[in-house]
Design a protein around this motif. Structure first.
Motif, PDB file in Angstrom:
ATOM      1  N   TRP A  42     -22.915 -12.775   9.342  1.00  0.00           N
ATOM      2  CA  TRP A  42     -23.682 -12.188   8.253  1.00  0.00           C
ATOM      3  C   TRP A  42     -25.056 -11.709   8.708  1.00  0.00           C
ATOM      4  CZ3 TRP A  42     -28.353 -14.102   7.008  1.00  0.00           C
ATOM      5  CH2 TRP A  42     -28.640 -15.423   7.349  1.00  0.00           C
ATOM      6  N   ARG A  43     -25.604 -12.315   9.747  1.00  0.00           N
ATOM      7  CA  ARG A  43     -26.926 -11.858  10.219  1.00  0.00           C
ATOM      8  C   ARG A  43     -26.857 -10.411  10.703  1.00  0.00           C
ATOM      9  NH1 ARG A  43     -26.418 -17.095  11.136  1.00  0.00           N
ATOM     10  NH2 ARG A  43     -28.096 -18.504  10.553  1.00  0.00           N
ATOM     11  N   SER A  44     -25.754 -10.055  11.336  1.00  0.00           N
ATOM     12  CA  SER A  44     -25.569  -8.661  11.746  1.00  0.00           C
ATOM     13  C   SER A  44     -25.345  -7.774  10.525  1.00  0.00           C
ATOM     14  CB  SER A  44     -24.369  -8.534  12.684  1.00  0.00           C
ATOM     15  OG  SER A  44     -24.608  -9.227  13.876  1.00  0.00           O
ATOM     16  N   TYR A  45     -24.580  -8.289   9.570  1.00  0.00           N
ATOM     17  CA  TYR A  45     -24.267  -7.497   8.375  1.00  0.00           C
ATOM     18  C   TYR A  45     -25.454  -7.386   7.427  1.00  0.00           C
ATOM     19  CZ  TYR A  45     -19.505  -8.371  10.027  1.00  0.00           C
ATOM     20  OH  TYR A  45     -18.370  -8.469  10.775  1.00  0.00           O
ATOM     21  N   SER A  46     -26.495  -8.175   7.638  1.00  0.00           N
ATOM     22  CA  SER A  46     -27.675  -8.094   6.775  1.00  0.00           C
ATOM     23  C   SER A  46     -28.358  -6.736   6.902  1.00  0.00           C
ATOM     24  CB  SER A  46     -28.662  -9.214   7.092  1.00  0.00           C
ATOM     25  OG  SER A  46     -29.251  -9.026   8.373  1.00  0.00           O
ATOM     26  N   ALA A  47     -28.016  -5.986   7.947  1.00  0.00           N
ATOM     27  CA  ALA A  47     -28.597  -4.656   8.141  1.00  0.00           C
ATOM     28  C   ALA A  47     -27.890  -3.580   7.317  1.00  0.00           C
ATOM     29  CB  ALA A  47     -28.541  -4.275   9.625  1.00  0.00           C
ATOM     30  N   LEU A  48     -26.819  -3.944   6.597  1.00  0.00           N
ATOM     31  CA  LEU A  48     -26.143  -2.947   5.754  1.00  0.00           C
ATOM     32  C   LEU A  48     -27.118  -2.390   4.728  1.00  0.00           C
ATOM     33  CD1 LEU A  48     -22.738  -4.681   4.906  1.00  0.00           C
ATOM     34  CD2 LEU A  48     -23.045  -2.567   6.188  1.00  0.00           C
TER      35      LEU A  48
END
Length: 175
Positions: A126-132
């Protein structure tokens, strides 16, 4: 005079046709936009590799692609934390995301927080996906909500001292 009438008739016919076309376009536009949003969400789910964990049989030589994102019966053990299984992401109301709102799904994907207050499994990136961005997050939710609901309850989660009832991988820390 007849040319003027003919010209007027053509103008009215033209305007009537244009109004009809614009009316159809205004009705079709939201559906087309929704379809584009779902296609964008499907694209994002693919490049985010959601199926790499959340497909039934994802960690086997033959994942089940007939029921995409219905959850995995093979989990991950994180030493000291327990065993976690990638959940069902279809809109099934009993075993999937059917009761989750758009905002709850976006929060889970981008902050790691579930609606019930628990954190997502440590393996969820989710930390990577927080940039969506907002538009992409909404497209991902539109895609997930468009999936055929699949009734598939995944095992667990299991705490570190609980008996595990399904296969899992152990994530080993650095030595």
């Amino acid at each position: 005079m007849s040319v003027t009438r003919c010209g007027t008739r053509l103008s009215r016919a033209f305007l009537s046709s244009m109004a009809l076309l614009l009316g159809i376009a205004s009705v079709a536009a939201p559906e087309a936009q929704a379809n584009d949003q779902i296609k964008r969400g499907e694209y994002l789910a693919r490049i985010m590799d959601c199926g790499g964990c959340h497909n039934t049989g994802a960690f086997t030589p033959q994942p089940n692609l007939e029921t995409p994102l219905a959850g995995s019966e093979i989990g991950f053990e994180v030493p000291g934390l327990g065993v976690f299984f990638p959940p069902n992401l279809t809109p099934d109301h009993e075993t999937g995301l059917g009761n989750w709102s758009k905002e709850e799904i976006i929060a889970a994907v981008t902050t790691g927080a579930r609606p019930d207050g628990r954190e997502l499994a440590p393996a969820m990136p989710w930390r990577s996906y927080s940039a969506l961005n907002t538009k992409d997050a909404a497209a991902l939710v539109a895609y997930l909500k468009s999936l055929t609901p699949v009734s598939h309850k995944v095992p667990g989660p299991f705490g570190p001292d609980e008996k595990k009832t399904a296969p899992y991988f152990t994530v080993a820390g650095p030595q």
